[in-house]
Design a protein around this motif. Structure first.
Motif, PDB file in Angstrom:
ATOM      1  N   LEU A  22     -25.368  94.201  -7.820  1.00 46.38           N
ATOM      2  CA  LEU A  22     -23.931  94.512  -7.729  1.00 46.38           C
ATOM      3  C   LEU A  22     -23.685  95.899  -7.143  1.00 46.38           C
ATOM      4  N   LEU A  23     -24.548  96.854  -7.498  1.00 50.24           N
ATOM      5  CA  LEU A  23     -24.402  98.208  -6.957  1.00 50.24           C
ATOM      6  C   LEU A  23     -24.611  98.214  -5.440  1.00 50.24           C
ATOM      7  N   GLU A  28     -21.926  98.436  -0.231  1.00 50.30           N
ATOM      8  CA  GLU A  28     -21.951  97.765   1.070  1.00 50.30           C
ATOM      9  C   GLU A  28     -23.151  98.176   1.921  1.00 50.30           C
ATOM     10  N   PHE A  29     -24.307  98.352   1.255  1.00 53.08           N
ATOM     11  CA  PHE A  29     -25.541  98.652   1.988  1.00 53.08           C
ATOM     12  C   PHE A  29     -26.088  97.400   2.666  1.00 53.08           C
ATOM     13  N   PHE A  30     -26.108  96.286   1.920  1.00 46.41           N
ATOM     14  CA  PHE A  30     -26.677  95.037   2.406  1.00 46.41           C
ATOM     15  C   PHE A  30     -25.848  93.871   1.889  1.00 46.41           C
ATOM     16  N   GLY A  31     -26.114  92.680   2.429  1.00 45.39           N
ATOM     17  CA  GLY A  31     -25.481  91.460   1.963  1.00 45.39           C
ATOM     18  C   GLY A  31     -26.175  90.921   0.721  1.00 45.39           C
ATOM     19  N   ILE A  38     -33.899  93.208  -3.390  1.00 42.85           N
ATOM     20  CA  ILE A  38     -34.108  94.582  -3.865  1.00 42.85           C
ATOM     21  C   ILE A  38     -33.962  94.654  -5.382  1.00 42.85           C
ATOM     22  N   GLY A  39     -32.935  93.999  -5.916  1.00 42.18           N
ATOM     23  CA  GLY A  39     -32.732  93.977  -7.367  1.00 42.18           C
ATOM     24  C   GLY A  39     -33.911  93.354  -8.089  1.00 42.18           C
ATOM     25  N   LYS A  40     -34.447  92.285  -7.541  1.00 40.90           N
ATOM     26  CA  LYS A  40     -35.577  91.599  -8.162  1.00 40.90           C
ATOM     27  C   LYS A  40     -36.853  92.433  -8.115  1.00 40.90           C
ATOM     28  N   LEU A  41     -37.067  93.162  -7.037  1.00 41.37           N
ATOM     29  CA  LEU A  41     -38.257  94.012  -6.960  1.00 41.37           C
ATOM     30  C   LEU A  41     -38.223  95.107  -8.030  1.00 41.37           C
TER      31      LEU A  41
END
Length: 128
Positions: A22-23, A28-31, A38-41
């Motif tokens: 959500l961050l 608005e860095f990525f879709g 990224i969140g999962k990593l």
């Protein structure tokens, strides 16, 4: 009891995963698909350490490298799997957070089973 510990750690990891997702979207860095990865990593690093030491109590030093390799191979496999499911849900669900939640629900039972059976198992020593 192991499943309860798994759910507790996964819940904490999920807060990190969803929070990062959500961050990244908010800034608005990525879709959604890249934000999901990224969140999962980030959550995966936390979850490996916590599952190894708390959930499965499989913290023998001799098992660490084997477990880490298996865990992160599984994580690398689940990220695209989860992202494909997320992409499918995004076709029907316009809210990315809800679509991600639904996609992640599908992965939980499968990842628990794989983690328990193939990652956090103790090495058996056989005397030949």
């Amino acid at each position: 009891m192991t499943f309860i510990r798994y759910v507790i750690i996964q819940s904490i990891g999920y807060v990190l995963d969803m929070g990062g997702f959500l961050l990244i979207l908010k800034m608005e860095f990525f879709g959604p698909v890249i934000a999901n990865s990224i969140g999962k990593l980030g959550a995966g690093v936390f979850a490996f350490i916590a599952h190894r030491n708390f959930t499965f109590r499989s913290n023998e030093p001799s098992d660490q490298k084997r477990q880490a390799i298996r865990y992160f191979v599984l994580l690398v496999m689940f990220i695209p799997f989860s992202s494909v499911i997320l992409s499918i849900f995004l076709l029907w669900v316009k809210e990315p957070g809800l679509a991600k939640f639904l996609a992640d629900c599908i992965c939980v039972v499968l990842s628990y089973s794989i983690s328990k059976k193939f990652i956090f198992t103790k090495l058996s020593v056989t005397n030949g």
